[in-house]
Scaffold this motif. Structure first.
Motif, short mmCIF file in Angstrom:
data_model
loop_
_atom_site.label_atom_id
_atom_site.label_comp_id
_atom_site.label_asym_id
_atom_site.label_seq_id
_atom_site.Cartn_x
_atom_site.Cartn_y
_atom_site.Cartn_z
N LEU A 1 0.82 -1.21 0.00
CA LEU A 1 0.00 0.00 0.00
C LEU A 1 0.86 1.27 0.00
CD1 LEU A 1 -2.80 -0.99 2.53
CD2 LEU A 1 -3.06 -0.67 0.07
N LEU A 2 1.88 1.30 0.85
CA LEU A 2 2.72 2.50 0.96
C LEU A 2 3.43 2.80 -0.35
CD1 LEU A 2 4.34 2.09 4.51
CD2 LEU A 2 2.32 3.40 3.87
N SER A 3 3.86 1.78 -1.06
CA SER A 3 4.58 1.98 -2.31
C SER A 3 3.66 2.36 -3.46
CB SER A 3 5.37 0.72 -2.68
OG SER A 3 4.49 -0.37 -2.90
N ALA A 4 2.36 2.08 -3.31
CA ALA A 4 1.43 2.31 -4.41
C ALA A 4 0.70 3.65 -4.32
CB ALA A 4 0.40 1.18 -4.46
N PHE B 1 -3.98 -8.59 11.77
CA PHE B 1 -3.84 -9.85 11.06
C PHE B 1 -3.70 -11.01 12.04
CE2 PHE B 1 -2.30 -6.23 8.82
CZ PHE B 1 -2.77 -6.37 7.52
N GLY B 2 -4.10 -12.20 11.58
CA GLY B 2 -4.04 -13.36 12.46
C GLY B 2 -3.88 -14.66 11.73
N HIS B 3 -4.10 -15.76 12.46
CA HIS B 3 -3.77 -17.08 11.94
C HIS B 3 -4.65 -17.52 10.78
CE1 HIS B 3 -7.00 -18.01 14.90
NE2 HIS B 3 -7.29 -19.00 14.07
N THR B 4 -5.78 -16.87 10.55
CA THR B 4 -6.65 -17.27 9.45
C THR B 4 -6.27 -16.62 8.13
OG1 THR B 4 -8.23 -15.49 9.94
CG2 THR B 4 -8.60 -17.64 11.02
N ASN B 5 -5.39 -15.63 8.14
CA ASN B 5 -5.06 -14.89 6.92
C ASN B 5 -4.05 -15.63 6.04
OD1 ASN B 5 -5.28 -11.93 8.90
ND2 ASN B 5 -6.77 -12.59 7.37
N THR B 6 -4.13 -15.35 4.74
CA THR B 6 -3.26 -15.98 3.75
C THR B 6 -2.63 -14.93 2.85
OG1 THR B 6 -5.01 -16.20 2.09
CG2 THR B 6 -4.78 -18.00 3.70
N SER B 7 -1.65 -15.33 2.05
CA SER B 7 -1.03 -14.43 1.08
C SER B 7 -2.06 -13.93 0.07
CB SER B 7 0.12 -15.14 0.36
OG SER B 7 1.15 -15.46 1.25
N GLU B 8 -2.97 -14.80 -0.30
CA GLU B 8 -4.02 -14.40 -1.25
C GLU B 8 -4.89 -13.30 -0.63
OE1 GLU B 8 -7.80 -16.28 -3.77
OE2 GLU B 8 -6.64 -17.55 -2.39
N ASP B 9 -5.18 -13.42 0.66
CA ASP B 9 -5.96 -12.39 1.35
C ASP B 9 -5.28 -11.03 1.22
OD1 ASP B 9 -7.81 -14.23 2.24
OD2 ASP B 9 -6.93 -14.43 4.24
N MET B 10 -3.96 -11.02 1.42
CA MET B 10 -3.23 -9.76 1.40
C MET B 10 -3.33 -9.08 0.04
SD MET B 10 -2.27 -9.61 4.49
CE MET B 10 -3.79 -10.55 4.75
N GLN B 11 -3.21 -9.85 -1.01
CA GLN B 11 -3.28 -9.27 -2.35
C GLN B 11 -4.67 -8.77 -2.67
OE1 GLN B 11 -0.47 -8.83 -4.38
NE2 GLN B 11 -1.98 -7.43 -5.25
N ARG B 12 -5.67 -9.55 -2.31
CA ARG B 12 -7.06 -9.13 -2.57
C ARG B 12 -7.42 -7.87 -1.78
NH1 ARG B 12 -10.74 -13.44 -0.69
NH2 ARG B 12 -12.36 -12.05 -1.52
N ALA B 13 -6.99 -7.82 -0.51
CA ALA B 13 -7.28 -6.65 0.32
C ALA B 13 -6.55 -5.40 -0.20
CB ALA B 13 -6.88 -6.93 1.76
N THR B 14 -5.30 -5.59 -0.61
CA THR B 14 -4.54 -4.48 -1.17
C THR B 14 -5.22 -3.93 -2.42
OG1 THR B 14 -2.45 -5.39 -0.31
CG2 THR B 14 -2.31 -3.79 -2.11
N ASP B 15 -5.60 -4.80 -3.32
CA ASP B 15 -6.26 -4.39 -4.56
C ASP B 15 -7.58 -3.67 -4.27
OD1 ASP B 15 -4.17 -5.55 -5.94
OD2 ASP B 15 -5.28 -7.39 -6.43
N ALA B 16 -8.32 -4.18 -3.29
CA ALA B 16 -9.62 -3.57 -2.97
C ALA B 16 -9.44 -2.16 -2.42
CB ALA B 16 -10.35 -4.44 -1.95
N LEU B 17 -8.45 -1.97 -1.57
CA LEU B 17 -8.20 -0.64 -1.01
C LEU B 17 -7.72 0.34 -2.07
CD1 LEU B 17 -6.56 -1.52 2.41
CD2 LEU B 17 -8.36 0.20 2.08
N LEU B 18 -6.76 -0.07 -2.87
CA LEU B 18 -6.22 0.85 -3.89
C LEU B 18 -7.27 1.24 -4.91
CD1 LEU B 18 -2.68 -0.73 -4.42
CD2 LEU B 18 -3.27 1.36 -3.16
N ALA B 19 -8.25 0.38 -5.13
CA ALA B 19 -9.32 0.70 -6.08
C ALA B 19 -10.20 1.82 -5.58
CB ALA B 19 -10.15 -0.56 -6.35
N LEU B 20 -10.16 2.10 -4.28
CA LEU B 20 -11.00 3.15 -3.69
C LEU B 20 -10.31 4.51 -3.66
CD1 LEU B 20 -12.48 1.25 -0.60
CD2 LEU B 20 -13.49 1.50 -2.88
N LEU B 21 -9.00 4.54 -3.90
CA LEU B 21 -8.24 5.79 -3.74
C LEU B 21 -8.00 6.49 -5.06
CD1 LEU B 21 -5.60 4.48 -1.16
CD2 LEU B 21 -7.85 5.47 -0.71
#
Length: 380
Positions: free
Chosen positions: A281-284, A360-380
């Motif tokens: 997020l910071l780099s984007a 973040f916690g034990h249920t999160n995955t690498s795929e989660d991180m990418q999807r969440a990042t994409d969703a946030l950047l789409a709003l900015l």
């Protein structure tokens, strides 16, 4: 499927914890305080095993662990209990709490100070959320009865220098209490019980069930704590009431995992996921900033991010139902004012209102991180 990034509000129960609890909802149903038959003995044995697991988590002895309904009750018991007991002798008049404490600490201290005539003073923090040790040193006179400073902050993940704070408190004979609700999912706690006189824990903050917690109380201070509940004299007379057997077992199981190599590995994995999310997020975007301490020095699952020029509540609404996060502590839900924690570290009202806590916690995955990042950047 919703990406859950609010683990500091509540963590999903660990599978091993759920498995440990399951028999105690059905066939192993005894009252742990029934002392005249084998069903009660078995229940008591399970509770005492859980007590030992919790004690091991913080480097204490089992008889120094008092089960409670959660960290809020444990915080109330410690703060109110010590002050009510002292009020009979009235040896000291001041209470110190950090400006960024959980509401259960701030409100307990404010209530007891108001109703018992003590002076309540706030210890300021710097822009990263650390206690100002020089100011604390100046505030710590022999008139201070109790100091309460959380090991790990629930909103910005700051990990306090507990050893230094404890030493300063003990130099003047003040009781030192620390809220450890966020700590088991952040750091190895095995050496901390020797530093604090009382420590609060909450099961659902580190993979255990809701509705259960504990207070570690140094046996040297057992006679200096007044109980809040009166009844059958359970928990060495300090917390009457029938213990919730399955919940105690669950808390013990979660504590055992947190203290294990598996718990340490889980914290490391979560830290890597968090770093990937934040750095992406910071780099984007030039509009995103990290509030508080550097990533490698805070709670491994915490990222409090500021979206300058945007309203945090609006971002969270637009993220639904894909991503779940929060603007601050769940125990302050319904409050629309800017976070007092962020204001305490120097953020303006607008900056605080543009900030979101992702945890973040034990249920999160690498795929989660990418999807969440994409969703946030789409709003900015």
């Amino acid at each position: 499927m919703t990406i859950y990034l609010d683990h500091q509000a509540s963590t999903p129960i660990l599978p091993i914890v759920r498995d440990a609890m399951r028999p105690f909802w059905t066939e192993l149903h005894g009252n742990p305080h029934s002392s005249e038959h084998s069903i009660g003995w078995s229940a008591n044995k399970a509770v005492e095993a859980a007590r030992s697991q919790v004690a091991n988590l913080v480097g204490a002895d089992p008889d120094e662990v008092i089960f409670t309904s959660g960290a809020t009750e444990a915080n109330n018991l410690a703060i109110k209990g010590f002050i009510i007991a002292d009020d009979k002798k009235r040896r000291r008049n001041n209470i110190l709490v950090s400006a960024t404490e959980h509401k259960s600490v701030l409100e307990s201290a404010a209530y007891i100070a108001r109703t018992h005539g003590y002076s309540l003073l706030e210890i300021p923090v710097d822009r990263k959320g650390y206690i100002d040790l020089e100011i604390l040193h100046e505030m710590l006179t022999e008139d201070v009865l109790l100091v309460s400073v959380a090991l790990v902050n629930s909103e910005i993940g700051t990990v306090q220098s507990i050893e230094k704070i404890a030493n300063l408190c003990h130099e003047v004979g003040a009781i030192f209490h620390s809220d450890f609700a966020q700590a088991p999912s952040a750091v190895d706690l095995s050496s901390y019980a020797d530093l604090a006189d009382a420590v609060s824990l909450s099961g659902h903050k580190f993979g255990g069930p809701m509705g259960i917690g504990a207070l570690y109380l140094s046996r040297e201070l057992r006679n200096d704590l007044e109980p809040l509940f009166h009844g059958g004299g359970q928990e060495a007379g300090l917390r009457s009431g029938t213990l919730a057997l399955p919940l105690c077992v669950g808390l013990g199981s979660a504590a055992e995992f947190a203290a294990s190599d598996g718990g340490a590995a889980s914290r490391e994995r979560i830290s890597l996921l968090r770093d990937r999310f934040v750095n992406g997020l910071l780099s984007a975007s030039p509009h995103i900033f990290l509030n508080g301490e550097d990533l490698d020095l805070r709670h491994p699952g915490n990222a409090n991010l500021r979206f300058d020029g945007y309203d945090a509540g609006n971002i969270l609404q637009r993220l639904q139902p894909m991503v779940s996060a929060s603007t601050g502590s769940a125990c302050s839900s319904g409050v629309t004012d800017p976070s007092y924690v962020l204001q305490a570290i120097g953020l303006t009202n607008n900056e605080a209102q543009s900030s979101i806590r992702f945890s973040f916690g034990h249920t999160n995955t690498s795929e989660d991180m990418q999807r969440a990042t994409d969703a946030l950047l789409a709003l900015l």
